[in-house]
Write a protein that holds these residues in place. Structure first.
Motif, PDB file in Angstrom:
ATOM      1  N   ARG A 113      -4.473  60.495  46.892  1.00  0.00           N
ATOM      2  CA  ARG A 113      -4.702  61.656  46.016  1.00  0.00           C
ATOM      3  C   ARG A 113      -3.455  62.524  46.094  1.00  0.00           C
ATOM      4  NH1 ARG A 113      -9.842  63.760  44.857  1.00  0.00           N
ATOM      5  NH2 ARG A 113      -8.668  65.625  44.218  1.00  0.00           N
ATOM      6  N   ASP A 120      -2.498  65.097  44.390  1.00  0.00           N
ATOM      7  CA  ASP A 120      -2.729  66.551  44.339  1.00  0.00           C
ATOM      8  C   ASP A 120      -3.110  67.089  45.708  1.00  0.00           C
ATOM      9  OD1 ASP A 120      -6.166  66.755  43.592  1.00  0.00           O
ATOM     10  OD2 ASP A 120      -5.042  64.882  43.790  1.00  0.00           O
ATOM     11  N   LEU A 121      -3.938  66.347  46.461  1.00  0.00           N
ATOM     12  CA  LEU A 121      -4.325  66.807  47.804  1.00  0.00           C
ATOM     13  C   LEU A 121      -3.151  66.718  48.773  1.00  0.00           C
ATOM     14  CD1 LEU A 121      -7.890  65.235  48.153  1.00  0.00           C
ATOM     15  CD2 LEU A 121      -7.251  67.552  47.432  1.00  0.00           C
ATOM     16  N   LEU A 122      -2.323  65.652  48.624  1.00  0.00           N
ATOM     17  CA  LEU A 122      -1.154  65.528  49.493  1.00  0.00           C
ATOM     18  C   LEU A 122      -0.231  66.719  49.310  1.00  0.00           C
ATOM     19  CD1 LEU A 122       0.930  62.343  50.178  1.00  0.00           C
ATOM     20  CD2 LEU A 122       2.093  64.412  49.417  1.00  0.00           C
ATOM     21  N   GLU A 158      -1.056  69.699  48.171  1.00  0.00           N
ATOM     22  CA  GLU A 158      -1.741  70.925  48.590  1.00  0.00           C
ATOM     23  C   GLU A 158      -1.640  71.133  50.099  1.00  0.00           C
ATOM     24  OE1 GLU A 158      -6.120  73.093  48.039  1.00  0.00           O
ATOM     25  OE2 GLU A 158      -5.768  71.039  47.333  1.00  0.00           O
ATOM     26  N   THR A 159      -1.693  70.043  50.881  1.00  0.00           N
ATOM     27  CA  THR A 159      -1.601  70.182  52.352  1.00  0.00           C
ATOM     28  C   THR A 159      -0.219  70.641  52.802  1.00  0.00           C
ATOM     29  OG1 THR A 159      -0.963  67.847  52.588  1.00  0.00           O
ATOM     30  CG2 THR A 159      -3.314  68.358  52.699  1.00  0.00           C
ATOM     31  N   ALA A 199      -2.692  71.692  39.621  1.00  0.00           N
ATOM     32  CA  ALA A 199      -2.809  70.252  39.845  1.00  0.00           C
ATOM     33  C   ALA A 199      -4.178  69.771  39.409  1.00  0.00           C
ATOM     34  CB  ALA A 199      -2.581  69.909  41.312  1.00  0.00           C
ATOM     35  N   ALA A 257      -6.813  66.257  39.690  1.00  0.00           N
ATOM     36  CA  ALA A 257      -7.075  65.129  40.595  1.00  0.00           C
ATOM     37  C   ALA A 257      -6.329  63.892  40.094  1.00  0.00           C
ATOM     38  CB  ALA A 257      -8.573  64.866  40.672  1.00  0.00           C
ATOM     39  N   THR A 258      -5.445  63.379  40.951  1.00  0.00           N
ATOM     40  CA  THR A 258      -4.590  62.253  40.560  1.00  0.00           C
ATOM     41  C   THR A 258      -4.501  61.269  41.715  1.00  0.00           C
ATOM     42  OG1 THR A 258      -3.256  63.708  39.168  1.00  0.00           O
ATOM     43  CG2 THR A 258      -2.319  61.560  39.707  1.00  0.00           C
ATOM     44  N   THR A 310       5.307  62.404  51.315  1.00  0.00           N
ATOM     45  CA  THR A 310       5.229  63.696  52.018  1.00  0.00           C
ATOM     46  C   THR A 310       6.624  64.238  52.302  1.00  0.00           C
ATOM     47  OG1 THR A 310       3.126  63.083  53.046  1.00  0.00           O
ATOM     48  CG2 THR A 310       4.406  64.837  54.104  1.00  0.00           C
TER      49      THR A 310
END
Length: 414
Positions: free
Chosen positions: A286, A288-290, A292-293, A305, A307-308, A318
């Motif tokens: 994901r 978008d979550l990567l 966001e962290t 963002a 969901a992708t 990262t």
């Protein structure tokens, strides 16, 4: 990046043997093919002339005969003007002392008077003879002699010889012209092959040149990125030794510099691995979550963002996104840096409010992004991001925003 003279000399030492091996093999192959073609043409030239001479002799054999009294008859032959006007001399000679010439050309092209050298093979063995020679005037000729027999009675003993004589010069001239064409074509192919060899040699040395450039980039990056912290550490040590700075404060500053230098070394090693073609460990992520962290807890960064899910290497992705954020904070507005991040599909866009990129940098192709620390925004961080993108089959794009600031977009291949 240009290749220094020492590296160029090493490339030449590698390339010259390759080019020589190719050149020798190519030229030898062309020479063999040319030799085979010339030999075949020579054989065909002789075969064609001999076949035509034998055909005329066979025609004469069918149009002349000896009766039971041994009288020679050539009435039918003399009616064939096309045959008699052909560019050949036709003789019918019966050996004896002196020999009897039953048929001779009306206007002989060759001055031939003695055929005794043919008697043993033609008359004694009953075999055909092909012979090259020169007449008494020095004119070259090609001769064919075949036996002829009595019309009735004993056919095992030849009665006379049918001799046809032709001028081989036209065939030789055509053969020489063919040889010249073959030599010219072979020379042209040889030159073309050598040029192709130069291209193939250059192409085959591309990995070597790439390795040399990779080493130069790594050494240049290491020298530049470590020069600044080393100089700062020396300055702090000298200041502490003179008593201009408290030891505790000096140690604190040195600890910060060492941490920064350690981070730089890790990035340099990662850069070297990526430049050498690191392997990917792809998995569905994901994106978008990567992203966001990796954002800070304050409000200096905004995120837009959806969901992708993207199939990529999360570790390298990262590193790439973190470097984009660090560059944006470093080169954004000094007073209150504000960064906007957008995740759409398989791409991440980071925008800041700084000075943007120089025109020279924007004019460069994306594949040219490399270490150039003298230009803001094109240092080790973006070099790593560009390599990560390329390893994923994507790209890195740099832009200046119309309202001011920079926009960097990294595209991962889904």
């Amino acid at each position: 990046m240009k290749v220094d003279p020492n590296q160029r000399a090493r490339l030449l030492r590698l390339g010259i043997p390759l080019l020589l091996a190719w050149g020798v093999a190519w030229l030898l192959g062309i020479a063999i093919l040319a030799k085979v073609a010339i030999d075949l043409r020579a054989e065909l030239r002789e075969t064609d002339l001999d076949t035509e001479l034998a055909l005329y002799a066979t025609t004469v054999y069918g149009m002349t005969w000896f009766d039971q009294q041994g009288k020679f008859h050539d009435e039918v032959l003399r009616l064939e003007h096309d045959l008699l006007d052909a560019p050949y001399d036709i003789w019918v000679v019966e050996p004896g002392n002196p020999p009897t010439r039953h048929f001779t050309p009306a206007h002989p092209r060759f001055n031939l008077t003695d055929f005794t050298q043919l008697q043993t093979t033609v008359m004694g063995q009953g075999q055909d003879v092909y012979l090259d020679g020169q007449d008494t005037d020095g004119k070259p000729y090609r001769l064919h002699a075949t036996p002829t027999f009595m019309d009735q009675g004993d056919t095992s003993t030849p009665k006379a010889m049918i001799i046809t004589v032709a001028d081989p010069t036209p065939g030789q001239a055509a053969y020489q012209a063919f040889v010249q064409r073959i030599v010219g074509a072979s020379a042209l192919l040889g030159i073309l092959g050598l040029l192709v060899g130069v291209g193939l040699t250059a192409w085959s040395l591309r990995p070597v040149l790439a390795a040399l450039r990779q080493r130069e980039r790594f050494l240049a990056a290491t020298a530049h990125e470590l020069r600044t912290p080393v100089a700062a550490l020396r300055s702090i040590c000298e200041s502490a030794q003179r008593g201009d700075e408290a030891p505790q404060l000096a140690l604190t500053r040195m600890d910060g510099l060492l941490r920064s230098a350690t981070h730089t070394l890790e990035d340099l090693l990662l850069f070297a691995r990526l430049d050498a073609g690191a392997s990917l460990e792809r998995q569905p992520v994901r994106l978008d979550l990567l992203v966001e962290t990796l954002l800070p807890d304050d409000d200096s960064v905004t995120l837009d963002a959806a969901a992708t899910v993207v199939n990529l290497d999360p570790r390298l992705a990262t590193v790439a996104v973190r470097n984009l954020l660090e560059n944006a904070r470093k080169h954004g507005a000094a007073a209150q840096p504000h960064i906007h991040v957008t995740v759409a599909g398989a791409q991440v866009t980071v925008e800041d409010q700084g000075k943007g990129f120089s025109a020279e940098l924007l004019a460069r192709r994306e594949t040219d992004f490399a270490l150039s620390p003298t230009q803001g925004g094109t240092g080790l961080g973006l070099a790593i991001v560009n390599m990560v993108a390329r390893l994923h089959g994507g790209s890195l794009r740099l832009e200046n925003r119309a309202e001011g600031g920079a926009r960097v977009t990294v595209q991962f291949l889904e």
